[in-house]
Design a protein around this motif. Structure first.
Motif, PDB file in Angstrom:
ATOM      1  N   MET A 200       0.828  -1.205   0.000  1.00 42.95           N
ATOM      2  CA  MET A 200       0.000   0.000   0.000  1.00 42.95           C
ATOM      3  C   MET A 200       0.862   1.254   0.000  1.00 42.95           C
ATOM      4  SD  MET A 200      -3.463  -0.716   2.234  1.00 42.95           S
ATOM      5  CE  MET A 200      -2.609  -1.143   3.762  1.00 42.95           C
ATOM      6  N   ARG A 201       2.005   1.213   0.693  1.00 42.72           N
ATOM      7  CA  ARG A 201       2.909   2.373   0.690  1.00 42.72           C
ATOM      8  C   ARG A 201       3.480   2.622  -0.700  1.00 42.72           C
ATOM      9  NH1 ARG A 201       7.681   2.111   4.352  1.00 42.72           N
ATOM     10  NH2 ARG A 201       7.402  -0.144   4.456  1.00 42.72           N
ATOM     11  N   VAL A 202       3.923   1.558  -1.368  1.00 44.15           N
ATOM     12  CA  VAL A 202       4.483   1.727  -2.715  1.00 44.15           C
ATOM     13  C   VAL A 202       3.388   2.136  -3.692  1.00 44.15           C
ATOM     14  CG1 VAL A 202       5.790   0.635  -4.564  1.00 44.15           C
ATOM     15  CG2 VAL A 202       6.222  -0.022  -2.203  1.00 44.15           C
ATOM     16  N   LYS A 203       2.242   1.505  -3.545  1.00 44.85           N
ATOM     17  CA  LYS A 203       1.104   1.763  -4.431  1.00 44.85           C
ATOM     18  C   LYS A 203       0.623   3.215  -4.355  1.00 44.85           C
ATOM     19  CE  LYS A 203      -3.389  -0.451  -5.307  1.00 44.85           C
ATOM     20  NZ  LYS A 203      -4.342  -1.440  -4.754  1.00 44.85           N
ATOM     21  N   SER A 204       0.867   3.858  -3.222  1.00 44.02           N
ATOM     22  CA  SER A 204       0.408   5.240  -3.019  1.00 44.02           C
ATOM     23  C   SER A 204       1.346   6.271  -3.636  1.00 44.02           C
ATOM     24  CB  SER A 204       0.261   5.524  -1.517  1.00 44.02           C
ATOM     25  OG  SER A 204      -0.712   4.683  -0.934  1.00 44.02           O
ATOM     26  N   ARG A 205       2.482   5.858  -4.145  1.00 40.25           N
ATOM     27  CA  ARG A 205       3.434   6.796  -4.709  1.00 40.25           C
ATOM     28  C   ARG A 205       2.962   7.278  -6.083  1.00 40.25           C
ATOM     29  NH1 ARG A 205       8.010   6.920  -1.765  1.00 40.25           N
ATOM     30  NH2 ARG A 205       9.197   7.896  -3.440  1.00 40.25           N
ATOM     31  N   PRO A 206       3.241   8.543  -6.435  1.00 40.08           N
ATOM     32  CA  PRO A 206       2.807   9.069  -7.731  1.00 40.08           C
ATOM     33  C   PRO A 206       3.273   8.235  -8.924  1.00 40.08           C
ATOM     34  CG  PRO A 206       3.515  10.856  -6.305  1.00 40.08           C
ATOM     35  CD  PRO A 206       3.858   9.574  -5.588  1.00 40.08           C
ATOM     36  N   LEU A 219     -10.297  -8.289 -19.778  1.00 41.89           N
ATOM     37  CA  LEU A 219      -9.917  -8.873 -18.493  1.00 41.89           C
ATOM     38  C   LEU A 219      -9.810  -7.764 -17.451  1.00 41.89           C
ATOM     39  CD1 LEU A 219      -9.071 -11.509 -17.028  1.00 41.89           C
ATOM     40  CD2 LEU A 219      -6.705 -10.926 -17.567  1.00 41.89           C
ATOM     41  N   PRO A 220     -10.922  -7.393 -16.816  1.00 40.41           N
ATOM     42  CA  PRO A 220     -10.876  -6.333 -15.797  1.00 40.41           C
ATOM     43  C   PRO A 220     -10.139  -6.802 -14.553  1.00 40.41           C
ATOM     44  CG  PRO A 220     -13.048  -7.355 -15.854  1.00 40.41           C
ATOM     45  CD  PRO A 220     -12.275  -7.928 -17.007  1.00 40.41           C
ATOM     46  N   PRO A 221      -9.575  -5.871 -13.787  1.00 39.35           N
ATOM     47  CA  PRO A 221      -8.856  -6.255 -12.564  1.00 39.35           C
ATOM     48  C   PRO A 221      -9.816  -6.560 -11.414  1.00 39.35           C
ATOM     49  CG  PRO A 221      -8.881  -3.881 -12.764  1.00 39.35           C
ATOM     50  CD  PRO A 221      -9.538  -4.421 -14.017  1.00 39.35           C
ATOM     51  N   VAL A 222      -9.281  -7.100 -10.336  1.00 41.82           N
ATOM     52  CA  VAL A 222     -10.076  -7.276  -9.122  1.00 41.82           C
ATOM     53  C   VAL A 222     -10.525  -5.901  -8.624  1.00 41.82           C
ATOM     54  CG1 VAL A 222      -8.976  -9.438  -8.429  1.00 41.82           C
ATOM     55  CG2 VAL A 222      -7.979  -7.251  -7.706  1.00 41.82           C
ATOM     56  N   HIS A 223     -11.583  -5.872  -7.836  1.00 39.47           N
ATOM     57  CA  HIS A 223     -12.220  -4.605  -7.482  1.00 39.47           C
ATOM     58  C   HIS A 223     -11.303  -3.654  -6.722  1.00 39.47           C
ATOM     59  CE1 HIS A 223     -12.721  -6.859  -3.705  1.00 39.47           C
ATOM     60  NE2 HIS A 223     -12.836  -5.689  -3.123  1.00 39.47           N
ATOM     61  N   HIS A 224     -10.341  -4.185  -5.952  1.00 45.82           N
ATOM     62  CA  HIS A 224      -9.501  -3.317  -5.129  1.00 45.82           C
ATOM     63  C   HIS A 224      -8.231  -2.873  -5.838  1.00 45.82           C
ATOM     64  CE1 HIS A 224      -7.681  -7.350  -4.247  1.00 45.82           C
ATOM     65  NE2 HIS A 224      -6.589  -6.658  -4.436  1.00 45.82           N
ATOM     66  N   TYR A 225      -8.045  -3.270  -7.085  1.00 50.65           N
ATOM     67  CA  TYR A 225      -6.764  -3.005  -7.752  1.00 50.65           C
ATOM     68  C   TYR A 225      -6.399  -1.524  -7.745  1.00 50.65           C
ATOM     69  CZ  TYR A 225      -3.263  -2.620 -11.449  1.00 50.65           C
ATOM     70  OH  TYR A 225      -2.135  -2.331 -12.161  1.00 50.65           O
ATOM     71  N   GLY A 226      -7.340  -0.664  -8.025  1.00 48.60           N
ATOM     72  CA  GLY A 226      -7.050   0.767  -8.087  1.00 48.60           C
ATOM     73  C   GLY A 226      -7.172   1.490  -6.772  1.00 48.60           C
ATOM     74  N   GLU A 227      -7.512   0.792  -5.692  1.00 52.09           N
ATOM     75  CA  GLU A 227      -7.684   1.434  -4.388  1.00 52.09           C
ATOM     76  C   GLU A 227      -6.341   1.489  -3.650  1.00 52.09           C
ATOM     77  OE1 GLU A 227     -10.653  -0.745  -2.311  1.00 52.09           O
ATOM     78  OE2 GLU A 227     -12.175  -0.493  -3.874  1.00 52.09           O
ATOM     79  N   LEU A 228      -6.058   2.635  -3.058  1.00 51.09           N
ATOM     80  CA  LEU A 228      -4.810   2.794  -2.327  1.00 51.09           C
ATOM     81  C   LEU A 228      -4.869   2.170  -0.936  1.00 51.09           C
ATOM     82  CD1 LEU A 228      -3.890   6.456  -3.312  1.00 51.09           C
ATOM     83  CD2 LEU A 228      -3.294   4.321  -4.466  1.00 51.09           C
ATOM     84  N   ASP A 229      -6.053   2.129  -0.375  1.00 51.64           N
ATOM     85  CA  ASP A 229      -6.250   1.538   0.949  1.00 51.64           C
ATOM     86  C   ASP A 229      -7.286   0.430   0.806  1.00 51.64           C
ATOM     87  OD1 ASP A 229      -6.387   0.906   3.585  1.00 51.64           O
ATOM     88  OD2 ASP A 229      -7.262   2.807   4.256  1.00 51.64           O
ATOM     89  N   PHE A 230      -6.851  -0.812   0.845  1.00 50.85           N
ATOM     90  CA  PHE A 230      -7.779  -1.912   0.568  1.00 50.85           C
ATOM     91  C   PHE A 230      -7.693  -2.994   1.643  1.00 50.85           C
ATOM     92  CE2 PHE A 230      -3.735  -2.865  -1.353  1.00 50.85           C
ATOM     93  CZ  PHE A 230      -3.566  -4.233  -1.210  1.00 50.85           C
TER      94      PHE A 230
END
Length: 230
Positions: A200-206, A219-230
């Motif tokens: 989550m820390r790395v994922k939150s970086r610009p 092939l859509p991603p899992v629902h939380h893929y684009g969420e920074l806090d999941f």
């Protein structure tokens, strides 16, 4: 202007894109379906592997770790505290070891198989290797992933970042591979809370934002893929 031949589901390609993003560099992204073996691409890299980067129409720079070293020598040395390889040789060695682990070992035992069976075979023609997924290959990759997740969890729990006190190539290499597996819903994050917190820390970086907006057609991603806090 930088040009990057890549594939959106290639961990090595994602690693280079994250490095470029951390260094504030923009590149023209050129998607490459390596199994098609385009003559123009083979002229750049006869091995038909990704990524391949070109700067100012110069010679091709081939391979994630090679591109990473090039960017460290041409950009990283000027970044001071934001440099992605440590200054001390022994710390650099550890960052390089883990970068190799995630881009070679994890990719070779897990990511490459799951991407091929679940994604690329849908894009390939039968004569190119397309067809039904190999269930045995998927099972083996999923079994291997459990061991890699445990190791990732241990690293995340033992250190501030994977290779030491600062963000490094090791974190970007691991995140590049894990982001693909997360897209496919293959990561059991709840089993490794330290790894989840690190991701989550790395994922939150610009630098990560462009990856979170990409989608594989059909092939859509899992629902939380684009969420920074999941």
């Amino acid at each position: 202007m930088l040009k990057l031949h890549h594939h959106p589901m290639s961990a090595a390609s994602r690693f280079v894109r994250l490095v470029l993003g951390e260094y504030g560099e923009r590149a023209e992204l050129l998607p490459e379906r390596t199994w098609e073996k385009r003559p123009e691409f083979l002229a750049l890299n006869p091995a038909a592997t990704l990524p391949v980067m070109i700067e100012d129409n110069g010679p091709p720079i081939v391979g994630a770790t090679v591109v990473g070293e090039y960017l460290d020598e041409t950009r990283g040395v000027f970044q001071r505290d934001r440099r992605l390889l440590p200054e001390k040789p022994i710390e650099r060695a550890e960052a390089r070891r883990l970068t190799e682990w995630f881009l070679s070992k994890l990719d070779g035992e897990v990511t490459r198989y799951l991407v091929r069976e679940r994604v690329l075979k849908l894009e390939m023609k039968p004569q190119e290797g397309g067809g039904a997924p190999d269930a045995a290959a998927i099972r083996a990759a999923r079994a291997n992933l459990k061991h890699h997740l445990r190791y990732l969890g241990w690293l995340a729990e033992s250190r501030d970042w994977l290779a030491g006190p600062k963000l490094s190539y090791a974190d970007l290499a691991a995140a590049a591979a894990l982001s693909i597996l997360d897209y496919l819903g293959e990561v059991a994050w709840d089993q490794e809370p330290a790894a989840k917190d690190w991701y989550m820390r790395v994922k939150s970086r610009p630098s990560f934002r462009p990856l979170l907006t990409e989608r594989v057609r059909g092939l859509p991603p899992v629902h939380h893929y684009g969420e920074l806090d999941f």
